[in-house]
Design a protein around this motif. Structure first.
Motif, PDB file in Angstrom:
ATOM      1  N   SER A  89       0.862  -1.175   0.000  1.00  0.00           N
ATOM      2  CA  SER A  89       0.000   0.000   0.000  1.00  0.00           C
ATOM      3  C   SER A  89       0.900   1.227   0.000  1.00  0.00           C
ATOM      4  CB  SER A  89      -0.934  -0.002   1.199  1.00  0.00           C
ATOM      5  OG  SER A  89      -0.180   0.051   2.381  1.00  0.00           O
ATOM      6  N   ALA A  90       0.290   2.373  -0.232  1.00  0.00           N
ATOM      7  CA  ALA A  90       1.060   3.585  -0.457  1.00  0.00           C
ATOM      8  C   ALA A  90       1.542   4.154   0.870  1.00  0.00           C
ATOM      9  CB  ALA A  90       0.197   4.595  -1.218  1.00  0.00           C
ATOM     10  N   ASP A  91       2.594   3.535   1.431  1.00  0.00           N
ATOM     11  CA  ASP A  91       3.069   3.923   2.752  1.00  0.00           C
ATOM     12  C   ASP A  91       3.603   5.347   2.785  1.00  0.00           C
ATOM     13  OD1 ASP A  91       2.890   1.542   4.575  1.00  0.00           O
ATOM     14  OD2 ASP A  91       3.918   0.624   2.878  1.00  0.00           O
ATOM     15  N   TRP A  92       4.388   5.668   1.795  1.00  0.00           N
ATOM     16  CA  TRP A  92       4.996   7.002   1.782  1.00  0.00           C
ATOM     17  C   TRP A  92       3.917   8.074   1.721  1.00  0.00           C
ATOM     18  CZ3 TRP A  92       5.222  11.261  -1.397  1.00  0.00           C
ATOM     19  CH2 TRP A  92       6.259  12.172  -1.143  1.00  0.00           C
ATOM     20  N   THR A  93       2.969   7.881   0.791  1.00  0.00           N
ATOM     21  CA  THR A  93       1.892   8.855   0.616  1.00  0.00           C
ATOM     22  C   THR A  93       1.020   8.938   1.867  1.00  0.00           C
ATOM     23  OG1 THR A  93       1.864   8.028  -1.634  1.00  0.00           O
ATOM     24  CG2 THR A  93       0.150   9.591  -1.048  1.00  0.00           C
ATOM     25  N   GLY A  94       0.745   7.783   2.472  1.00  0.00           N
ATOM     26  CA  GLY A  94      -0.074   7.767   3.681  1.00  0.00           C
ATOM     27  C   GLY A  94       0.553   8.599   4.788  1.00  0.00           C
ATOM     28  N   ALA A  95       1.852   8.377   5.002  1.00  0.00           N
ATOM     29  CA  ALA A  95       2.538   9.124   6.064  1.00  0.00           C
ATOM     30  C   ALA A  95       2.588  10.607   5.726  1.00  0.00           C
ATOM     31  CB  ALA A  95       3.943   8.568   6.261  1.00  0.00           C
ATOM     32  N   ILE A  98       7.778  11.438  16.010  1.00  0.00           N
ATOM     33  CA  ILE A  98       7.405  10.202  15.304  1.00  0.00           C
ATOM     34  C   ILE A  98       7.971   8.995  16.037  1.00  0.00           C
ATOM     35  CG2 ILE A  98       9.432  10.404  13.772  1.00  0.00           C
ATOM     36  CD1 ILE A  98       7.697   8.920  11.618  1.00  0.00           C
ATOM     37  N   ILE A  99       7.171   7.939  16.100  1.00  0.00           N
ATOM     38  CA  ILE A  99       7.661   6.633  16.544  1.00  0.00           C
ATOM     39  C   ILE A  99       7.670   5.752  15.300  1.00  0.00           C
ATOM     40  CG2 ILE A  99       7.315   4.689  18.108  1.00  0.00           C
ATOM     41  CD1 ILE A  99       5.583   6.617  19.832  1.00  0.00           C
ATOM     42  N   THR A 100       8.832   5.248  14.928  1.00  0.00           N
ATOM     43  CA  THR A 100       8.930   4.464  13.690  1.00  0.00           C
ATOM     44  C   THR A 100       8.745   2.973  13.978  1.00  0.00           C
ATOM     45  OG1 THR A 100      11.277   3.960  13.842  1.00  0.00           O
ATOM     46  CG2 THR A 100      10.693   6.083  12.884  1.00  0.00           C
ATOM     47  N   GLY A 101       8.590   2.206  12.913  1.00  0.00           N
ATOM     48  CA  GLY A 101       8.645   0.751  13.020  1.00  0.00           C
ATOM     49  C   GLY A 101      10.081   0.289  12.818  1.00  0.00           C
ATOM     50  N   PRO A 102      10.286  -1.031  12.731  1.00  0.00           N
ATOM     51  CA  PRO A 102      11.647  -1.560  12.581  1.00  0.00           C
ATOM     52  C   PRO A 102      12.327  -1.060  11.299  1.00  0.00           C
ATOM     53  CG  PRO A 102      10.071  -3.309  13.050  1.00  0.00           C
ATOM     54  CD  PRO A 102       9.275  -2.081  12.784  1.00  0.00           C
ATOM     55  N   ASP A 103      13.620  -0.793  11.417  1.00  0.00           N
ATOM     56  CA  ASP A 103      14.397  -0.263  10.293  1.00  0.00           C
ATOM     57  C   ASP A 103      14.432  -1.185   9.084  1.00  0.00           C
ATOM     58  OD1 ASP A 103      15.065   1.938  11.663  1.00  0.00           O
ATOM     59  OD2 ASP A 103      17.108   1.293  12.187  1.00  0.00           O
ATOM     60  N   ASP A 104      14.317  -2.506   9.329  1.00  0.00           N
ATOM     61  CA  ASP A 104      14.485  -3.443   8.214  1.00  0.00           C
ATOM     62  C   ASP A 104      13.155  -3.759   7.530  1.00  0.00           C
ATOM     63  OD1 ASP A 104      13.422  -4.869  10.274  1.00  0.00           O
ATOM     64  OD2 ASP A 104      14.784  -6.577  10.099  1.00  0.00           O
ATOM     65  N   MET A 105      12.112  -2.998   7.852  1.00  0.00           N
ATOM     66  CA  MET A 105      10.837  -3.189   7.158  1.00  0.00           C
ATOM     67  C   MET A 105      10.609  -2.000   6.243  1.00  0.00           C
ATOM     68  SD  MET A 105       8.398  -4.763  10.106  1.00  0.00           S
ATOM     69  CE  MET A 105       6.957  -4.871   9.025  1.00  0.00           C
ATOM     70  N   ILE A 106      10.363  -2.309   4.983  1.00  0.00           N
ATOM     71  CA  ILE A 106      10.261  -1.224   4.015  1.00  0.00           C
ATOM     72  C   ILE A 106       9.089  -0.306   4.335  1.00  0.00           C
ATOM     73  CG2 ILE A 106       8.861  -2.423   2.290  1.00  0.00           C
ATOM     74  CD1 ILE A 106      11.128  -1.253   0.307  1.00  0.00           C
ATOM     75  N   ALA A 107       8.029  -0.865   4.930  1.00  0.00           N
ATOM     76  CA  ALA A 107       6.883  -0.023   5.286  1.00  0.00           C
ATOM     77  C   ALA A 107       7.291   1.036   6.303  1.00  0.00           C
ATOM     78  CB  ALA A 107       5.753  -0.882   5.848  1.00  0.00           C
ATOM     79  N   SER A 108       8.130   0.655   7.264  1.00  0.00           N
ATOM     80  CA  SER A 108       8.596   1.622   8.274  1.00  0.00           C
ATOM     81  C   SER A 108       9.404   2.722   7.620  1.00  0.00           C
ATOM     82  CB  SER A 108       9.525   0.961   9.299  1.00  0.00           C
ATOM     83  OG  SER A 108       8.968  -0.189   9.819  1.00  0.00           O
ATOM     84  N   VAL A 109      10.316   2.312   6.771  1.00  0.00           N
ATOM     85  CA  VAL A 109      11.215   3.272   6.133  1.00  0.00           C
ATOM     86  C   VAL A 109      10.413   4.241   5.270  1.00  0.00           C
ATOM     87  CG1 VAL A 109      13.170   3.506   4.569  1.00  0.00           C
ATOM     88  CG2 VAL A 109      13.104   1.601   6.202  1.00  0.00           C
ATOM     89  N   ALA A 110       9.433   3.688   4.532  1.00  0.00           N
ATOM     90  CA  ALA A 110       8.618   4.540   3.655  1.00  0.00           C
ATOM     91  C   ALA A 110       7.785   5.522   4.468  1.00  0.00           C
ATOM     92  CB  ALA A 110       7.716   3.663   2.785  1.00  0.00           C
ATOM     93  N   ARG A 111       7.259   5.071   5.618  1.00  0.00           N
ATOM     94  CA  ARG A 111       6.441   5.974   6.437  1.00  0.00           C
ATOM     95  C   ARG A 111       7.292   7.098   7.020  1.00  0.00           C
ATOM     96  NH1 ARG A 111       2.568   1.207   9.145  1.00  0.00           N
ATOM     97  NH2 ARG A 111       2.018   0.399   7.090  1.00  0.00           N
ATOM     98  N   LEU A 112       8.480   6.745   7.498  1.00  0.00           N
ATOM     99  CA  LEU A 112       9.378   7.779   8.033  1.00  0.00           C
ATOM    100  C   LEU A 112       9.739   8.779   6.935  1.00  0.00           C
ATOM    101  CD1 LEU A 112      11.253   9.064  10.103  1.00  0.00           C
ATOM    102  CD2 LEU A 112      12.962   7.298   9.578  1.00  0.00           C
ATOM    103  N   SER A 113       9.972   8.248   5.746  1.00  0.00           N
ATOM    104  CA  SER A 113      10.355   9.101   4.637  1.00  0.00           C
ATOM    105  C   SER A 113       9.221  10.058   4.254  1.00  0.00           C
ATOM    106  CB  SER A 113      10.765   8.208   3.460  1.00  0.00           C
ATOM    107  OG  SER A 113      11.067   8.985   2.341  1.00  0.00           O
ATOM    108  N   GLY A 114       7.989   9.561   4.227  1.00  0.00           N
ATOM    109  CA  GLY A 114       6.839  10.416   3.932  1.00  0.00           C
ATOM    110  C   GLY A 114       6.649  11.478   5.007  1.00  0.00           C
ATOM    111  N   PHE A 115       6.873  11.078   6.251  1.00  0.00           N
ATOM    112  CA  PHE A 115       6.788  12.011   7.381  1.00  0.00           C
ATOM    113  C   PHE A 115       7.798  13.146   7.211  1.00  0.00           C
ATOM    114  CE2 PHE A 115       8.528  13.043  11.643  1.00  0.00           C
ATOM    115  CZ  PHE A 115       7.385  13.512  12.286  1.00  0.00           C
TER     116      PHE A 115
END
Lengths: 346, 346
Positions: free
Chosen positions: A170-176, A193-210
């Protein structure tokens, strides 16, 4: 639908012999026995009970039944008892059932490894395909599955999406980005921000969108406003407490999933901080519980059911068209505004 | 572990031929090809990739693989996406994995019927056994499973426990008794109840335990204090609202599960009624969310993981000892006192 190979006739023969014996003993036709075996109507209750008893006495059992071709999907799930996983599993099961496929579910507590026994079991079951939920398989088991022509589809919140693998996300970057813009639009400038684990692409994408939303608004992210965690309630509680106890705490927190956000709720309660008056909170996922808590949680809706459907349909398609080009599907996310966000007080 | 019947040799022969061709083409031994197929170490990455490519080119695929005996448990689940169901499924999966068994999960939205296609699929899969979660099977499919010697174990919150069926449950009557005595002990005399569905034995047992506690304390249950619902959040909201809008509302509500209790929370909030100051609430199940809400929910802990384990172990036992006597296991429940209960104000 027979199991292939030369053995079926032998086994079918054995089955017919058993059925004939039972039919003779019960003084009925073989087709009547077959009706009882398959639960079809047209046999009286009394006769049905009699035939069932005879079938048991004569040792008719599954080992002599004609082996149907197995029609299974194998699903490997990280943290199978998470609220997030269950919504995906329910979606997979529904679509698989429409296609006459059974769903074998296996759990793992390691996001980056497959238990070798899991792989052996999958090879034994020879499923139509494998669906990975929150799990990233190493090269070796991937190679094994590939050499057996068992397709793999990843629901990509778990691993590194690779260009060579089928996946649905799903559109993690856009969502964040939208979640953070919502907070900025309310007037917040101190946003943690509280992120998810670094090795999960969803976490990285959400942090990046943020980060992109903050940068677009010219808002700084102090180093201590960025807290790392797993996707659990306790991470929201721990990291939320740490954020709220800073000398200059944030007025809003973006939690990278709903469970973390509920942990932030608990952190705020225990510190006497009111949501949304003193603190705005945004979650991610839109689990059912997000609308049950007080105040109801503003969050990003991830279409978990649709993701599960798309992934399952993709597996079915790969069964029918093994050469189907590698595809990655990202479904849209959307902002759901509820009661946990408001303008900052100062 | 071979699939039984005379066909295995034929198929194994075909497999060996294919492997030999690949081994010859790759200029390696058959055992090296076998290592690649089974993901075992001892082959260089380069050689492994080469062999995998050859296996694909030569059409080695699952249809020619030796068919292992399927070792599956079939689980049929009512409302597969409920928080309650997922804790049971996770427990089943864990124990099944310990025994080398795969878990096929199917969902149903009908508590009293099996989709005929489900039964056909189960017969085709020939599982070690069938586990019913929240579902009651009619006689006909039960008879079919019995004649195939496929044992069935029910986790009995769903159906009518029958003397002839294996089942695992929990002490529903005792749990409700303790929950109600807790409210009585705090001084409550106006206690309402929201029940689950009438056709679920767990609902009936909980209502009965509730009544027994009231009777033991000489407390009346007015007719309008007894509200019927399903086990959903919305039933707690609807029936809770109805209870709280009575001319003389109860000072405490016993909800027959946690989801209903969370619905009562929402009803109280929307009416400006504080928990526990104005209203005490007790739930049932002790789902994870029970400790996340504010105030944390006083509830009866149902050992869902242990129930799932016992039911799965029972299936394994029935596989090994088909004549094992019919058993019903009830596991203990316990009261967990949190913040949602307090003495009444008046």
């Amino acid at each position: 639908m027979a199991g292939g190979g030369g053995g079926d006739e032998v086994r079918s023969g054995a089955v017919r012999a058993t059925l004939a014996e039972v039919a003779e003993a019960a003084e009925v036709s073989i087709s009547t026995v077959s009706k009882v075996l398959n639960g079809r109507p047209g046999v009286s209750d009394e006769r049905r009970a009699h035939i069932e008893r005879l079938l048991q006495e004569q040792g008719y059992n599954r080992r002599t039944a004609t082996q149907a071709t197995m029609s299974l999907i194998d699903v490997l799930v990280f943290e199978i008892d998470s609220t997030w996983a269950v919504e995906l599993i329910a979606g997979v099961e529904r679509i698989a059932r429409e296609h006459g496929l059974g769903v074998v579910v296996s759990g793992t507590l390691d996001r980056t490894q497959a238990d070798p026994r899991w792989l052996d079991a999958v090879l034994g079951r020879r499923p139509v395909g494998v669906l990975l939920i929150g799990v990233q398989l190493p090269e070796a088991p991937r190679g094994v599955l590939q050499s057996r022509q068992i397709p793999v589809v990843t629901i990509d919140q778990g691993g590194h999406a690779r260009p060579t693998e089928h996946s649905v996300g799903s559109a993690d970057w856009t969502g964040a980005l939208h979640a953070t813009r919502h907070l900025l639009g309310l007037g917040h400038r101190r946003i943690g921000i509280i992120t998810g684990p670094d090795d999960m692409i969803a976490s990285v994408a959400r942090l990046s969108g943020f980060r992109a939303a903050l940068e677009g608004a010219g808002v700084e992210l102090p180093a201590d406003y960025l807290r790392r965690g797993e996707f659990h309630h306790r991470d929201g509680l721990e990291q939320g407490t740490a954020l709220l106890q800073l000398p200059e705490p944030p007025t809003a927190i973006f939690a990278s999933n709903d469970l973390q956000a509920l942990g932030v709720y608990e952190a705020a309660r225990s510190l006497g901080i009111r949501i949304p008056e003193d603190l705005s909170v945004v979650g991610y996922d839109d689990l059912k519980a997000a609308s049950w808590v007080a105040p109801a949680l503003t969050t990003i809706r991830v279409p978990l059911a649709e993701m599960a459907e798309q992934a399952t349909r993709l597996l079915v398609r790969l069964r029918d068209e093994p050469g189907f080009a590698v595809s990655h599907i990202d479904l849209a996310t959307s902002l759901v505004v509820r009661g946990s966000t408001a303008p900052p007080r100062d």
